[in-house]
Enzyme design. Structure first.
Site, PDB file in Angstrom:
ATOM      1  N   THR A   1      -8.429   0.194   6.746  1.00  0.00           N
ATOM      2  CA  THR A   1      -7.296   0.695   5.968  1.00  0.00           C
ATOM      3  C   THR A   1      -5.979   0.604   6.733  1.00  0.00           C
ATOM      4  O   THR A   1      -5.953   0.568   7.961  1.00  0.00           O
ATOM      5  CB  THR A   1      -7.526   2.174   5.567  1.00  0.00           C
ATOM      6  OG1 THR A   1      -7.603   2.977   6.751  1.00  0.00           O
ATOM      7  CG2 THR A   1      -8.805   2.338   4.755  1.00  0.00           C
ATOM      8  N   VAL A   2      -4.907   0.542   5.968  1.00  0.00           N
ATOM      9  CA  VAL A   2      -3.546   0.705   6.500  1.00  0.00           C
ATOM     10  C   VAL A   2      -2.990   1.993   5.909  1.00  0.00           C
ATOM     11  O   VAL A   2      -3.390   2.387   4.821  1.00  0.00           O
ATOM     12  CB  VAL A   2      -2.646  -0.498   6.109  1.00  0.00           C
ATOM     13  CG1 VAL A   2      -3.026  -1.717   6.899  1.00  0.00           C
ATOM     14  CG2 VAL A   2      -2.663  -0.777   4.609  1.00  0.00           C
TER      15      VAL A   2
ATOM     16  N   TYR B   1      -5.373   6.797  -8.939  1.00  0.00           N
ATOM     17  CA  TYR B   1      -6.610   6.068  -8.622  1.00  0.00           C
ATOM     18  C   TYR B   1      -7.787   6.638  -9.395  1.00  0.00           C
ATOM     19  O   TYR B   1      -8.689   5.912  -9.813  1.00  0.00           O
ATOM     20  CB  TYR B   1      -6.891   6.135  -7.120  1.00  0.00           C
ATOM     21  CG  TYR B   1      -6.007   5.234  -6.294  1.00  0.00           C
ATOM     22  CD1 TYR B   1      -6.426   3.956  -5.926  1.00  0.00           C
ATOM     23  CD2 TYR B   1      -4.738   5.651  -5.890  1.00  0.00           C
ATOM     24  CE1 TYR B   1      -5.615   3.125  -5.179  1.00  0.00           C
ATOM     25  CE2 TYR B   1      -3.917   4.822  -5.139  1.00  0.00           C
ATOM     26  CZ  TYR B   1      -4.360   3.552  -4.785  1.00  0.00           C
ATOM     27  OH  TYR B   1      -3.543   2.733  -4.042  1.00  0.00           O
TER      28      TYR B   1
ATOM     29  N   CYS C   1       0.829  -1.217   0.000  1.00  0.00           N
ATOM     30  CA  CYS C   1       0.000   0.000   0.000  1.00  0.00           C
ATOM     31  C   CYS C   1       0.858   1.260   0.000  1.00  0.00           C
ATOM     32  O   CYS C   1       1.723   1.419   0.863  1.00  0.00           O
ATOM     33  CB  CYS C   1      -0.894  -0.028   1.239  1.00  0.00           C
ATOM     34  SG  CYS C   1      -1.766   1.521   1.547  1.00  0.00           S
TER      35      CYS C   1
ATOM     36  N   TRP D   1      -7.770  -6.253   5.718  1.00  0.00           N
ATOM     37  CA  TRP D   1      -6.396  -6.726   5.590  1.00  0.00           C
ATOM     38  C   TRP D   1      -6.191  -7.848   6.607  1.00  0.00           C
ATOM     39  O   TRP D   1      -6.783  -7.841   7.685  1.00  0.00           O
ATOM     40  CB  TRP D   1      -5.412  -5.598   5.876  1.00  0.00           C
ATOM     41  CG  TRP D   1      -5.419  -4.493   4.873  1.00  0.00           C
ATOM     42  CD1 TRP D   1      -6.217  -3.390   4.863  1.00  0.00           C
ATOM     43  CD2 TRP D   1      -4.565  -4.375   3.720  1.00  0.00           C
ATOM     44  NE1 TRP D   1      -5.920  -2.593   3.791  1.00  0.00           N
ATOM     45  CE2 TRP D   1      -4.905  -3.174   3.062  1.00  0.00           C
ATOM     46  CE3 TRP D   1      -3.538  -5.169   3.186  1.00  0.00           C
ATOM     47  CZ2 TRP D   1      -4.274  -2.747   1.905  1.00  0.00           C
ATOM     48  CZ3 TRP D   1      -2.904  -4.745   2.029  1.00  0.00           C
ATOM     49  CH2 TRP D   1      -3.274  -3.543   1.391  1.00  0.00           C
TER      50      TRP D   1
END
Length: 319
Positions: free
Chosen positions: A111-112, A175, A44, A77
């Site tokens: 999220t990370v 993105y 990521c 995740w």
């Protein structure tokens, strides 16, 4: 944490958990060595920033790190790289477990990067932009000797201004291209992205780093997108006016950083490719991961030393 609007335009939901870990503990979470765990994934780009900054500042002993695997399901995740599929410190198989400890009804994406409070097992923050700034400014008591100034006070306004444009137009711009839902939205996103890449290329044509003569937060933020450009964004996200390796200034700049301790040693091209090509089934339904491109060029001479600059300022490289 994103959606495509009726016009086919990609929009990122930026409503993160904004609790901060600070020296004075004003949000209830004071900086304490050993108390928190930084959860990341090498795949990521947003997490990659935190990996780099933690390493440059020498925070390894104060802030432990846990790595998620490159491939996740729709919800979370996972810690499939660890023995038994459990994070060895938090003892959880899925990052969502730490989010649900904070909020049992947490409705948003898992999220990370995320920083978890080890005693409670609950996520403190996933505000990726603030996390790296706080590592620079709030964790100073635990920086290594010779840690660089990644967010020096005299340059903060300029760093913020440059970083904001990099975020909207480049970090998020790729993105916007990749997830565009209409031709019109894609065309507009493509033009915005390459306008910004031309801008940053021109800025870097006469100076080694984005702001001042040392590496700053702005460089970290640009680097993680550039590192993914040829292996993923050029093909998978249709950002294909030119490869990074065909943009001479940016290619030399990216190699300069890649060969700087703390940058290239955080990059895992295999995990990066696996993540994007396998997880984004809407874009790549076959989930086939391309064998190319040839990435050996990252280790070639870049010649950027001729522009001067001192990578770590008055500090030193990480061990």
């Amino acid at each position: 944490m994103a959606y495509v609007n009726p016009q086919g335009e990609f929009n990122r939901d930026t409503n993160y958990i904004t609790t901060r870990i600070t020296a004075d503990g004003r949000d209830g979470y004071p900086v304490e060595p050993g108390r928190y765990r930084l959860i990341v994934a090498r795949a990521c780009p947003w997490a990659n920033r935190a990996i780099i900054v933690r390493r440059l500042l020498g925070l390894e002993d104060a802030l432990s790190i846990g790595y998620c695997g490159p491939v996740h399901d729709e919800r979370s995740w996972t810690f499939d790289l660890d023995p038994g599929g459990l994070d060895p410190v938090l003892k959880i198989p899925r990052l969502q477990d730490a989010y649900f400890k904070r909020d049992p009804d947490y409705p948003k994406g898992i999220t990370v990067p995320a920083i978890v409070d080890i005693p409670t097992g609950a996520v403190v923050t996933n505000d990726f932009a603030q996390i790296t700034l706080d590592l620079s400014t709030e964790w100073t008591a635990f920086h290594r000797e010779g840690a660089p100034q990644l967010y020096p006070e005299p340059l903060r306004d300029e760093i913020d201004e440059v970083a904001q444009r990099i975020y909207t137009e480049i970090n998020n711009g790729v993105y916007r291209c990749g997830f565009a839902g209409t031709q019109q939205a894609y065309d507009a996103a493509y033009d915005r992205l390459f306008t910004a890449l031309d801008w940053v290329s021109e800025r870097l044509s006469g100076q080694r780093y984005l702001v001042g003569d040392t590496i700053t937060e702005a460089d970290v933020r640009l680097f993680t997108t550039l590192a993914r450009f040829d292996p993923v964004y050029h093909g998978h996200f249709k950002c294909n006016r030119s490869k990074l390796s065909e943009m001479p200034v940016l290619w030399a700049y990216a190699r300069d950083l890649f060969q700087t301790p703390g940058f290239g040693d955080t990059i895992d091209f295999g995990q990066i490719k696996a993540h994007y090509y396998i997880v984004h089934k809407d874009i790549n339904p076959t989930q086939i991961v391309p064998k190319g491109p040839d990435l050996s060029g990252w280790h070639t001479a870049h010649g950027r030393e001729a522009l001067g600059g001192r990578p770590f300022g008055d500090g030193t490289p990480p061990a």
